[in-house]
Design a protein around this motif. Structure first.
Motif, PDB file in Angstrom:
ATOM      1  N   UNK A 203       0.790  -1.011  -0.092  1.00  0.00           N
ATOM      2  CA  UNK A 203       0.107  -0.001  -0.054  1.00  0.00           C
ATOM      3  C   UNK A 203       1.005   1.213   0.103  1.00  0.00           C
ATOM      4  N   UNK A 204       0.829   1.957  -1.240  1.00  0.00           N
ATOM      5  CA  UNK A 204       1.597   3.081  -1.296  1.00  0.00           C
ATOM      6  C   UNK A 204       0.974   4.361  -0.798  1.00  0.00           C
ATOM      7  N   UNK A 205       1.587   5.014   0.106  1.00  0.00           N
ATOM      8  CA  UNK A 205       0.894   6.148   1.017  1.00  0.00           C
ATOM      9  C   UNK A 205       1.185   7.351  -0.061  1.00  0.00           C
ATOM     10  N   UNK A 327      -6.478  -0.396   3.117  1.00  0.00           N
ATOM     11  CA  UNK A 327      -5.620  -1.011   4.181  1.00  0.00           C
ATOM     12  C   UNK A 327      -6.297  -2.015   4.629  1.00  0.00           C
ATOM     13  N   UNK A 328      -7.608  -1.877   5.199  1.00  0.00           N
ATOM     14  CA  UNK A 328      -8.338  -3.135   5.915  1.00  0.00           C
ATOM     15  C   UNK A 328      -8.650  -4.332   4.989  1.00  0.00           C
ATOM     16  N   UNK A 329      -8.584  -4.154   3.487  1.00  0.00           N
ATOM     17  CA  UNK A 329      -8.679  -5.203   2.725  1.00  0.00           C
ATOM     18  C   UNK A 329      -7.334  -6.020   2.538  1.00  0.00           C
ATOM     19  N   UNK A 330      -6.393  -5.294   2.991  1.00  0.00           N
ATOM     20  CA  UNK A 330      -5.037  -5.931   2.848  1.00  0.00           C
ATOM     21  C   UNK A 330      -4.575  -6.926   4.161  1.00  0.00           C
ATOM     22  N   UNK A 331      -4.682  -8.124   3.992  1.00  0.00           N
ATOM     23  CA  UNK A 331      -4.580  -9.163   5.010  1.00  0.00           C
ATOM     24  C   UNK A 331      -3.000  -9.181   5.498  1.00  0.00           C
ATOM     25  N   UNK A 332      -2.154  -9.121   4.466  1.00  0.00           N
ATOM     26  CA  UNK A 332      -0.851  -9.102   4.873  1.00  0.00           C
ATOM     27  C   UNK A 332       0.055  -8.356   3.776  1.00  0.00           C
ATOM     28  N   UNK A 333       0.775  -7.273   4.043  1.00  0.00           N
ATOM     29  CA  UNK A 333       1.360  -6.577   3.390  1.00  0.00           C
ATOM     30  C   UNK A 333       2.347  -5.438   4.192  1.00  0.00           C
ATOM     31  N   UNK A 334       2.817  -4.565   3.224  1.00  0.00           N
ATOM     32  CA  UNK A 334       3.597  -3.406   3.605  1.00  0.00           C
ATOM     33  C   UNK A 334       2.962  -2.036   3.380  1.00  0.00           C
ATOM     34  N   UNK A 335       2.876  -1.169   4.387  1.00  0.00           N
ATOM     35  CA  UNK A 335       2.473   0.089   4.141  1.00  0.00           C
ATOM     36  C   UNK A 335       3.684   1.082   3.856  1.00  0.00           C
ATOM     37  N   UNK A 355      13.010   2.970   0.337  1.00  0.00           N
ATOM     38  CA  UNK A 355      11.735   3.233   1.184  1.00  0.00           C
ATOM     39  C   UNK A 355      12.291   3.634   2.431  1.00  0.00           C
ATOM     40  N   UNK A 356      12.037   4.766   3.187  1.00  0.00           N
ATOM     41  CA  UNK A 356      12.578   5.369   4.380  1.00  0.00           C
ATOM     42  C   UNK A 356      11.588   5.030   5.737  1.00  0.00           C
ATOM     43  N   UNK A 357      10.367   5.302   5.359  1.00  0.00           N
ATOM     44  CA  UNK A 357       9.160   4.747   6.234  1.00  0.00           C
ATOM     45  C   UNK A 357       8.244   3.861   5.971  1.00  0.00           C
ATOM     46  N   UNK A 358       8.005   2.774   6.571  1.00  0.00           N
ATOM     47  CA  UNK A 358       7.100   1.698   6.356  1.00  0.00           C
ATOM     48  C   UNK A 358       6.597   1.076   7.486  1.00  0.00           C
ATOM     49  N   UNK A 359       5.462   0.360   7.445  1.00  0.00           N
ATOM     50  CA  UNK A 359       4.861  -0.310   8.312  1.00  0.00           C
ATOM     51  C   UNK A 359       4.359  -1.878   7.974  1.00  0.00           C
ATOM     52  N   UNK A 418      -2.556   9.795  -4.695  1.00  0.00           N
ATOM     53  CA  UNK A 418      -3.499   9.112  -3.570  1.00  0.00           C
ATOM     54  C   UNK A 418      -2.713   7.859  -3.132  1.00  0.00           C
ATOM     55  N   UNK A 419      -3.482   7.288  -2.202  1.00  0.00           N
ATOM     56  CA  UNK A 419      -2.946   6.024  -1.980  1.00  0.00           C
ATOM     57  C   UNK A 419      -3.119   4.953  -2.796  1.00  0.00           C
ATOM     58  N   UNK A 420      -2.419   4.055  -3.350  1.00  0.00           N
ATOM     59  CA  UNK A 420      -2.167   3.078  -4.490  1.00  0.00           C
ATOM     60  C   UNK A 420      -2.006   1.792  -3.793  1.00  0.00           C
TER      61      UNK A 420
END
Length: 432
Positions: A203-205, A327-335, A355-359, A418-420
């Motif tokens: 999920x790309x912010x 995000x809610x639809x993404x069960x496993x991933x990286x934001x 990537x400098x910031x992620x979750x 936007x978020x993608x």
């Protein structure tokens, strides 16, 4: 006589850098110059001087021009009607004090701030027989804010940018929002954990995605790049390359951004150009020397260089998906919250983004902050892997850097998105 264009610019740049409340750097730069551009088909020659005086430019170029260029110079008079006023007034001392106070009181771990305030005002003139004399004034007032946090022996940093037409458009609520964003990010990075390299849904912010699309799509759809045999988007107009939710434009008419202008550096009226429409390539960026009609994307780093096909403000238009639902639809991933220092092979479309910031995303929720990582791969594959486009559009403006191409760098640009969401992508953890 050869096809001749005349170009001139006057640019005033002011920079103030604050480390906490102290001014650590002050710069006031004024640049000016003019040039004759000789165009012989694909061959172009630039004769430049660091002066706006028409007589000086005529003297410097007349021996290189076939025929007498004097009639052309009779129409050439780049005059600075009034001096640009200073933008960096004492007001920024007050703004900087307020931002620093808010950041340092946000958390004991916040130890310092650094603010880059930059004002650029550029006046350009262009003349060609077929269009006459055209001119443009391009103002931009910018801020990049860095917030540093420390816990034990670990120090982290997060940054955010914003731009306006002039200081009169700055408001306190915007500045507070920037501080909170950067402070929260810096604190989260204190607790970042290593993760395993592998394939993830991404999920790309809205502050991470712009730079990625600038590299992956923007350069590939510049007409001179796309014209090369073997290029990623060669002869691809009309081809479907991604989801019908994906529309990408390049818009120099959005005022108050680093890449904004009313005419390009070849005198062509700026307009918004749709590059990808509902997943299909609809156009390429072009200039006067492209094999297709110019859509106003001939730009130079300064008066002494020939125009190249360049991006201005490259935007992924907002979709209809709610970012929280993505995000809610993404069960496993990286934001991915933030990314920088993109690099792309303009021919093949292969890219690498830091990537400098992620979750981590676990069961549809953001959980552990992760250590830095690298995204790399093929741009066309990335576009085909997009399945969600959010409605939370934001813009990232380049304050201290810009875009590079064929030795002309840094060219002022901005990018927005936007978020993608991107399905099944390889992420490489950086070894500490």
């Amino acid at each position: 006589m050869q096809n001749i264009h005349l170009f001139a610019e006057y640019k005033k740049t002011e920079l103030r850098v604050f480390d906490n409340l102290e001014k650590s750097e002050i710069k006031n730069l004024t640049e000016m110059g003019s040039a004759v551009r000789l165009n012989h088909g694909a061959h172009r020659q630039v004769i430049a001087i660091s002066d706006l005086n028409p007589d000086s430019l005529y003297s410097a170029s007349k021996h290189l021009v076939r025929g007498d260029p004097l009639p052309l110079f009779k129409h050439w008079e780049p005059k600075q009607e009034k001096a640009f006023e200073d933008d960096l007034t004492d007001e920024i001392d007050k703004w900087n004090h307020q931002m620093n106070h808010l950041a340092l009181h946000f958390s004991p771990e916040i130890i310092s701030t650094r603010a880059y305030w930059k004002s650029v005002k550029q006046h350009v003139w262009f003349f060609a027989t077929e269009v006459g004399l055209r001119e443009d004034i391009r103002p931009c007032f910018m801020l990049e804010l860095e917030v540093l946090a420390r816990q034990n022996k670990k120090t982290t940093k997060s940054s955010v940018t914003k731009s306006w037409i002039s200081p009169k458009y700055v408001n306190q609520a915007e500045l507070e929002k920037l501080v909170l964003y950067a402070a929260e990010s810096a604190l989260d990075k204190l607790h970042a954990k290593p993760f395993h390299s592998g394939a993830y849904s991404l999920v790309l912010g809205p502050l991470a995605a712009p730079g990625i699309f600038h590299e992956v799509v923007g350069h590939g759809l510049e007409a001179d790049i796309a014209a090369l045999t073997g290029a990623a988007f060669h002869n691809s107009k009309g081809e479907r390359i991604g989801s019908d939710k994906l529309t990408i434009v390049d818009d120099p008419t959005s005022l108050g951004l680093p890449g904004s202008y009313n005419i390009d550096d070849e005198g062509i009226t700026a307009k918004c150009t749709t590059l990808v429409e509902e997943g299909r390539i609809s156009n390429y960026l072009s200039h006067l020397h492209s094999k297709v009609q110019s859509n106003g994307h001939g730009r130079v780093i300064n008066y002494a260089h020939p125009p190249l096909v360049r991006m201005s403000n490259t935007f992924v238009l907002p979709g209809e998906d709610e970012p929280e639902e993505i995000i809610l639809e993404t069960k496993s991933g990286i934001y991915i919250k933030n990314a920088f220092n993109g690099d792309v092979n303009m021919i093949t479309g292969e890219f690498k983004i830091h990537v400098t910031e992620g979750y981590l995303i676990e069961n549809g929720k953001l959980t552990t902050p992760i250590t830095p990582s690298i995204l790399k791969g093929d741009g066309r594959k990335l576009l085909r892997s997009i399945d969600r486009v959010g409605n939370d559009f934001q813009i990232h403006a380049e304050v201290r850097g810009g875009c590079g191409k064929l030795g002309q760098s840094p060219l002022p640009v901005s990018a927005g998105s936007p978020t993608v969401r991107v399905l099944d992508w390889e992420v490489q953890a950086i070894e500490s």
